[in-house]
Design a protein around this motif. Structure first.
Motif, PDB file in Angstrom:
ATOM      1  N   LEU A 100       0.871  -1.182   0.006  1.00 53.17           N
ATOM      2  CA  LEU A 100      -0.087  -0.190   0.108  1.00 53.17           C
ATOM      3  C   LEU A 100       0.745   1.326   0.219  1.00 53.17           C
ATOM      4  O   LEU A 100       0.326   2.418   0.070  1.00 53.17           O
ATOM      5  CB  LEU A 100      -0.634  -0.083   1.257  1.00 53.17           C
ATOM      6  CG  LEU A 100      -1.906  -1.194   1.158  1.00 53.17           C
ATOM      7  CD1 LEU A 100      -2.769  -0.904   2.531  1.00 53.17           C
ATOM      8  CD2 LEU A 100      -2.880  -0.638   0.054  1.00 53.17           C
ATOM      9  N   GLY A 101       1.986   1.035  -0.144  1.00 56.66           N
ATOM     10  CA  GLY A 101       2.860   2.310  -0.270  1.00 56.66           C
ATOM     11  C   GLY A 101       3.266   3.257   1.045  1.00 56.66           C
ATOM     12  O   GLY A 101       3.676   4.257   1.168  1.00 56.66           O
ATOM     13  N   GLY A 102       2.807   2.382   2.217  1.00 58.36           N
ATOM     14  CA  GLY A 102       3.255   2.881   3.591  1.00 58.36           C
ATOM     15  C   GLY A 102       1.988   3.381   4.278  1.00 58.36           C
ATOM     16  O   GLY A 102       1.900   4.175   4.979  1.00 58.36           O
ATOM     17  N   LYS A 103       0.731   3.310   3.466  1.00 61.46           N
ATOM     18  CA  LYS A 103      -0.320   3.531   4.259  1.00 61.46           C
ATOM     19  C   LYS A 103      -0.905   2.622   5.426  1.00 61.46           C
ATOM     20  O   LYS A 103      -0.226   1.375   5.390  1.00 61.46           O
ATOM     21  CB  LYS A 103      -1.983   3.706   3.245  1.00 61.46           C
ATOM     22  CG  LYS A 103      -1.506   4.477   2.277  1.00 61.46           C
ATOM     23  CD  LYS A 103      -2.937   4.375   1.154  1.00 61.46           C
ATOM     24  CE  LYS A 103      -2.613   5.506   0.041  1.00 61.46           C
ATOM     25  NZ  LYS A 103      -3.825   5.011  -0.785  1.00 61.46           N
ATOM     26  N   PRO A 104      -1.506   2.961   6.582  1.00 64.66           N
ATOM     27  CA  PRO A 104      -1.865   2.011   7.513  1.00 64.66           C
ATOM     28  C   PRO A 104      -2.626   1.046   6.995  1.00 64.66           C
ATOM     29  O   PRO A 104      -3.334   1.152   6.302  1.00 64.66           O
ATOM     30  CB  PRO A 104      -2.438   3.075   8.774  1.00 64.66           C
ATOM     31  CG  PRO A 104      -2.968   4.003   7.963  1.00 64.66           C
ATOM     32  CD  PRO A 104      -2.122   4.483   6.606  1.00 64.66           C
ATOM     33  N   PHE A 105      -2.693  -0.268   7.783  1.00 70.52           N
ATOM     34  CA  PHE A 105      -3.561  -1.177   7.417  1.00 70.52           C
ATOM     35  C   PHE A 105      -4.191  -1.771   8.822  1.00 70.52           C
ATOM     36  O   PHE A 105      -3.483  -2.106   9.807  1.00 70.52           O
ATOM     37  CB  PHE A 105      -2.879  -2.297   6.936  1.00 70.52           C
ATOM     38  CG  PHE A 105      -3.808  -3.596   6.221  1.00 70.52           C
ATOM     39  CD1 PHE A 105      -3.765  -4.607   6.867  1.00 70.52           C
ATOM     40  CD2 PHE A 105      -4.540  -3.344   5.284  1.00 70.52           C
ATOM     41  CE1 PHE A 105      -4.599  -5.490   6.338  1.00 70.52           C
ATOM     42  CE2 PHE A 105      -5.343  -4.417   4.590  1.00 70.52           C
ATOM     43  CZ  PHE A 105      -5.204  -5.441   5.326  1.00 70.52           C
ATOM     44  N   VAL A 106      -5.556  -1.592   8.878  1.00 70.52           N
ATOM     45  CA  VAL A 106      -6.403  -1.876  10.037  1.00 70.52           C
ATOM     46  C   VAL A 106      -7.341  -2.868   9.583  1.00 70.52           C
ATOM     47  O   VAL A 106      -8.323  -2.329   8.730  1.00 70.52           O
ATOM     48  CB  VAL A 106      -7.070  -0.554  10.717  1.00 70.52           C
ATOM     49  CG1 VAL A 106      -7.839  -0.709  11.955  1.00 70.52           C
ATOM     50  CG2 VAL A 106      -5.746   0.511  10.813  1.00 70.52           C
ATOM     51  N   VAL A 107      -7.895  -3.727  10.336  1.00 71.84           N
ATOM     52  CA  VAL A 107      -8.710  -4.920  10.307  1.00 71.84           C
ATOM     53  C   VAL A 107      -9.373  -5.140  11.543  1.00 71.84           C
ATOM     54  O   VAL A 107      -8.649  -5.371  12.479  1.00 71.84           O
ATOM     55  CB  VAL A 107      -8.062  -6.152   9.585  1.00 71.84           C
ATOM     56  CG1 VAL A 107      -8.938  -7.305   9.705  1.00 71.84           C
ATOM     57  CG2 VAL A 107      -7.270  -5.836   8.387  1.00 71.84           C
ATOM     58  N   GLU A 108     -10.599  -5.017  11.689  1.00 76.41           N
ATOM     59  CA  GLU A 108     -11.285  -5.174  12.981  1.00 76.41           C
ATOM     60  C   GLU A 108     -11.859  -6.550  13.185  1.00 76.41           C
ATOM     61  O   GLU A 108     -12.034  -7.136  14.187  1.00 76.41           O
ATOM     62  CB  GLU A 108     -12.766  -4.231  13.019  1.00 76.41           C
ATOM     63  CG  GLU A 108     -12.248  -2.893  13.022  1.00 76.41           C
ATOM     64  CD  GLU A 108     -13.569  -1.964  13.177  1.00 76.41           C
ATOM     65  OE1 GLU A 108     -14.510  -1.960  13.204  1.00 76.41           O
ATOM     66  OE2 GLU A 108     -12.950  -0.642  13.543  1.00 76.41           O
ATOM     67  N   ASP A 109     -12.001  -7.308  11.977  1.00 80.78           N
ATOM     68  CA  ASP A 109     -12.573  -8.817  12.097  1.00 80.78           C
ATOM     69  C   ASP A 109     -11.837  -9.525  10.914  1.00 80.78           C
ATOM     70  O   ASP A 109     -12.119  -9.625   9.652  1.00 80.78           O
ATOM     71  CB  ASP A 109     -14.030  -8.973  11.988  1.00 80.78           C
ATOM     72  CG  ASP A 109     -14.463 -10.210  12.130  1.00 80.78           C
ATOM     73  OD1 ASP A 109     -15.528 -10.533  12.092  1.00 80.78           O
ATOM     74  OD2 ASP A 109     -13.440 -11.049  12.131  1.00 80.78           O
ATOM     75  N   ALA A 110     -10.489 -10.144  11.408  1.00 82.69           N
ATOM     76  CA  ALA A 110      -9.828 -10.725  10.286  1.00 82.69           C
ATOM     77  C   ALA A 110     -10.328 -11.909   9.414  1.00 82.69           C
ATOM     78  O   ALA A 110      -9.848 -12.016   8.305  1.00 82.69           O
ATOM     79  CB  ALA A 110      -8.490 -11.185  10.956  1.00 82.69           C
ATOM     80  N   ALA A 111     -11.108 -12.471  10.214  1.00 84.45           N
ATOM     81  CA  ALA A 111     -11.964 -13.802   9.677  1.00 84.45           C
ATOM     82  C   ALA A 111     -12.894 -13.224   8.667  1.00 84.45           C
ATOM     83  O   ALA A 111     -13.299 -13.849   7.671  1.00 84.45           O
ATOM     84  CB  ALA A 111     -12.331 -14.756  10.646  1.00 84.45           C
ATOM     85  N   GLY A 112     -13.548 -12.130   8.962  1.00 81.91           N
ATOM     86  CA  GLY A 112     -14.737 -11.658   8.134  1.00 81.91           C
ATOM     87  C   GLY A 112     -14.361 -10.539   6.999  1.00 81.91           C
ATOM     88  O   GLY A 112     -15.064 -10.421   6.115  1.00 81.91           O
ATOM     89  N   ASP A 113     -13.212 -10.100   7.272  1.00 78.20           N
ATOM     90  CA  ASP A 113     -12.599  -9.121   6.159  1.00 78.20           C
ATOM     91  C   ASP A 113     -12.607  -9.683   4.986  1.00 78.20           C
ATOM     92  O   ASP A 113     -11.353 -10.423   5.022  1.00 78.20           O
ATOM     93  CB  ASP A 113     -11.705  -8.122   7.042  1.00 78.20           C
ATOM     94  CG  ASP A 113     -11.548  -6.823   6.031  1.00 78.20           C
ATOM     95  OD1 ASP A 113     -11.195  -6.941   5.120  1.00 78.20           O
ATOM     96  OD2 ASP A 113     -11.382  -5.820   6.386  1.00 78.20           O
ATOM     97  N   PRO A 114     -12.961  -9.341   3.920  1.00 74.10           N
ATOM     98  CA  PRO A 114     -12.655  -9.728   2.513  1.00 74.10           C
ATOM     99  C   PRO A 114     -11.038  -9.692   2.299  1.00 74.10           C
ATOM    100  O   PRO A 114     -10.692 -10.635   1.429  1.00 74.10           O
ATOM    101  CB  PRO A 114     -13.425  -9.199   1.607  1.00 74.10           C
ATOM    102  CG  PRO A 114     -13.905  -7.943   1.983  1.00 74.10           C
ATOM    103  CD  PRO A 114     -14.119  -8.218   3.727  1.00 74.10           C
ATOM    104  N   ARG A 115     -10.395  -8.604   2.779  1.00 70.35           N
ATOM    105  CA  ARG A 115      -9.176  -8.605   2.501  1.00 70.35           C
ATOM    106  C   ARG A 115      -8.225  -9.787   3.007  1.00 70.35           C
ATOM    107  O   ARG A 115      -7.175  -9.877   2.768  1.00 70.35           O
ATOM    108  CB  ARG A 115      -8.441  -7.125   3.031  1.00 70.35           C
ATOM    109  CG  ARG A 115      -9.378  -6.007   2.212  1.00 70.35           C
ATOM    110  CD  ARG A 115      -9.033  -4.641   2.845  1.00 70.35           C
ATOM    111  NE  ARG A 115      -9.486  -4.775   4.129  1.00 70.35           N
ATOM    112  CZ  ARG A 115      -8.728  -3.538   4.880  1.00 70.35           C
ATOM    113  NH1 ARG A 115      -8.205  -2.707   4.615  1.00 70.35           N
ATOM    114  NH2 ARG A 115      -9.395  -3.732   6.130  1.00 70.35           N
ATOM    115  N   THR A 116      -8.673 -10.036   4.309  1.00 67.28           N
ATOM    116  CA  THR A 116      -7.829 -11.150   4.862  1.00 67.28           C
ATOM    117  C   THR A 116      -8.392 -12.415   5.238  1.00 67.28           C
ATOM    118  O   THR A 116      -7.827 -13.258   6.017  1.00 67.28           O
ATOM    119  CB  THR A 116      -7.480 -10.221   6.344  1.00 67.28           C
ATOM    120  OG1 THR A 116      -8.525  -9.899   6.987  1.00 67.28           O
ATOM    121  CG2 THR A 116      -6.601  -9.104   6.047  1.00 67.28           C
ATOM    122  N   ALA A 117      -9.698 -12.653   4.762  1.00 65.10           N
ATOM    123  CA  ALA A 117     -10.435 -13.722   5.210  1.00 65.10           C
ATOM    124  C   ALA A 117      -9.719 -15.087   4.971  1.00 65.10           C
ATOM    125  O   ALA A 117      -9.597 -16.029   5.703  1.00 65.10           O
ATOM    126  CB  ALA A 117     -11.787 -13.671   4.526  1.00 65.10           C
ATOM    127  N   GLY A 118      -8.864 -15.163   3.670  1.00 64.92           N
ATOM    128  CA  GLY A 118      -8.123 -16.423   3.310  1.00 64.92           C
ATOM    129  C   GLY A 118      -6.975 -16.362   3.776  1.00 64.92           C
ATOM    130  O   GLY A 118      -5.932 -17.225   3.309  1.00 64.92           O
TER     131      GLY A 118
END
Length: 470
Positions: A100-118
């Motif tokens: 992301l070029g240095g932008k923060p990355f924040v996930v509140e529900d890792a199992a349900g977030d489509p970016r991190t679910a798998g």
């Protein structure tokens, strides 16, 4: 979300961000000299503060090359050997920040977030929520991340994320300062600039432990100020807060942690978050302070103490009614609308030293035009810049502060804090020896502006606890 869409720089053949293999970035990571090195206090302390502020079990300071994430610091993970302080980059969330070029990355529900679910680490590493901010190199390269992991889903609060961002900037500055000091004259010049940045970041960390804006209490004026000591850049333990607890009840606190630096910041963070949590369960200030004392002993082992004055209050048709507890702290002052000033509160034990403390709730009332002042000892112990003459005082003192407050007639809460801060600065000649915090609550006068000189209510009962009307 497809990685090709998420990462503007494209992806490698293995599906990870192409930015991971950028030679300029890799050179900057290597130049830190931190890969495959053991833990250091400068980084461990910041990681522990991040874990304390967010209440998460794990906190990491990570450097990322093209194939692994190396944990320079890992709080909450038993990884003593250097070979165990890392994992494959594919199994780390840190590559998101690089891509992301240095932008923060924040996930509140890792199992349900489509970016991190798998993601392959969600289940084995028990990642319920993840928040990370980039560690940046001197040329803007993303070196890694400062992150915290909660094993449960977590709704990140703005204060948590702001503090985490400050921590990441502090790590970046530490790394860049080391690089600057190892260079030539130009690097030395850069180190001086980095030191100035470090000073600003120290103050930024201090500010992150104070509410940037006080909450507005309906029917009550509120104002506060933090006056740093002249020439000082260390993070200190003066803190204050004003927040809603439950129903009609509000809480305010002024505290002072022994010492300075990161250790004081960790205790300050623990105190603020403990007070806010306990305030939702107990209306007695003494009970809340007792629970804070227990938390300090349990989590800090009595290594540092703090003083505090804590109040619970609510508005009424006649003004404000409440009660407060003083724990080793300078007494609060009440200024009546007619100019009379008196102390309120009974001196109690300081917190964080002994398991048994003696604390008392004292009732107070504020009528229209009345004001309540909390302050740290930097106000009464302010020292005259010049050598006093015969009959002149060296320290400002309790009596002078009371006289100054009495002279604040017609001023609102903001005006009171501004007037007292100005008098202290003038007395010190602009060279304060200690940091000073001030907080004022004031009930606006009635429509006719008439003063109401009523005094405190009856003292508490034999048990040292007074029970507010629900």
């Amino acid at each position: 979300m497809a990685l090709k869409t998420m990462f503007a720089g494209g992806v490698r053949a293995d599906g990870l961000p192409a930015a991971l293999s950028d030679p300029v970035r890799l050179a900057a990571v290597e130049a830190t000299g931190l890969l495959d090195t053991g833990p250091e206090d400068a980084f461990e302390d910041l990681a522990r503060v991040a874990a304390t502020v967010t209440g998460c079990g794990r906190s990491f300071i990570t450097l990322v090359d093209d194939h692994r994430s190396f944990w320079k610091s890992c709080v909450g993970v038993d990884a003593r050997e250097i070979s165990t302080r890392q994992n494959p980059v594919r199994e780390s969330f840190c590559y998101f920040l690089v891509g992301l070029g240095g932008k923060p990355f924040v996930v509140e529900d890792a199992a349900g977030d489509p970016r991190t679910a798998g993601h392959p680490s969600v289940v084995p590493m028990r990642i319920g929520a993840w928040a990370g901010y980039p560690i940046m190199g001197p040329g803007g390269e993303v070196l890694g991340s400062m992150c915290v992991i909660d094993e449960n889903p977590h709704v990140w609060q703005p204060t948590e994320l702001n503090t985490l961002a400050t921590m990441a900037r502090s790590v970046s500055n530490e790394i860049n300062l080391r690089a600057a000091l190892a260079g030539t004259r130009d690097a030395l010049h850069g180190a001086r600039e980095a030191l100035e940045t470090s000073n600003a970041l120290a103050r930024s960390l201090q500010d992150s432990l104070l509410p940037p804006v006080l909450q507005q209490v309906p029917g009550v004026e509120a104002a506060a100020s933090y006056l740093p000591a002249a020439g000082g850049v260390a993070v200190v333990g003066d803190f204050y807060d004003l927040f809603h607890s439950r129903g009609p009840w509000w809480c305010t606190v002024m505290g002072d942690v022994c010492g300075k630096g990161t250790e004081a910041a960790k205790v300050t963070a623990l105190a603020r978050y403990t007070l806010r949590a306990e305030a939702t369960r107990h209306l007695s200030p003494a009970t809340v302070c007792e629970h804070l004392n227990s938390a300090l002993l349990e989590q800090r082992g009595g290594e540092r103490f703090l003083t505090a004055v804590y109040a619970t209050f609510r508005t009424t048709p006649a003004g404000v009614t409440g009660r407060l507890c003083t724990a080793g702290h300078p007494p609060a002052l009440i200024r009546r609308a007619d100019g009379r000033v008196r102390e309120v509160g009974r001196y109690g034990s300081l917190l964080g030293v002994l398991p048994e403390v003696h604390l008392t709730d004292v009732r107070f009332r504020l009528a229209p035009g009345d004001a309540l002042l909390f302050y740290t000892d930097g106000a009464t112990e302010a020292r005259a810049r010049r050598i006093p003459g015969v009959g002149e005082r060296f320290m400002f003192g309790e009596e002078a502060l009371a006289e100054a407050l009495a002279g604040c007639g017609g001023l609102d809460a903001t005006g009171i804090v501004h007037r007292l801060g100005g008098l202290l600065a003038e007395y010190c000649g602009g060279w304060a020896a200690d940091d000073t915090a001030l907080l004022a609550l004031r009930v606006p006068p009635g429509p006719d502006g008439s003063p109401d000189g009523r005094d405190e209510g009856a003292p508490p009962g034999p048990a040292g606890r007074s029970t507010p009307t629900e």
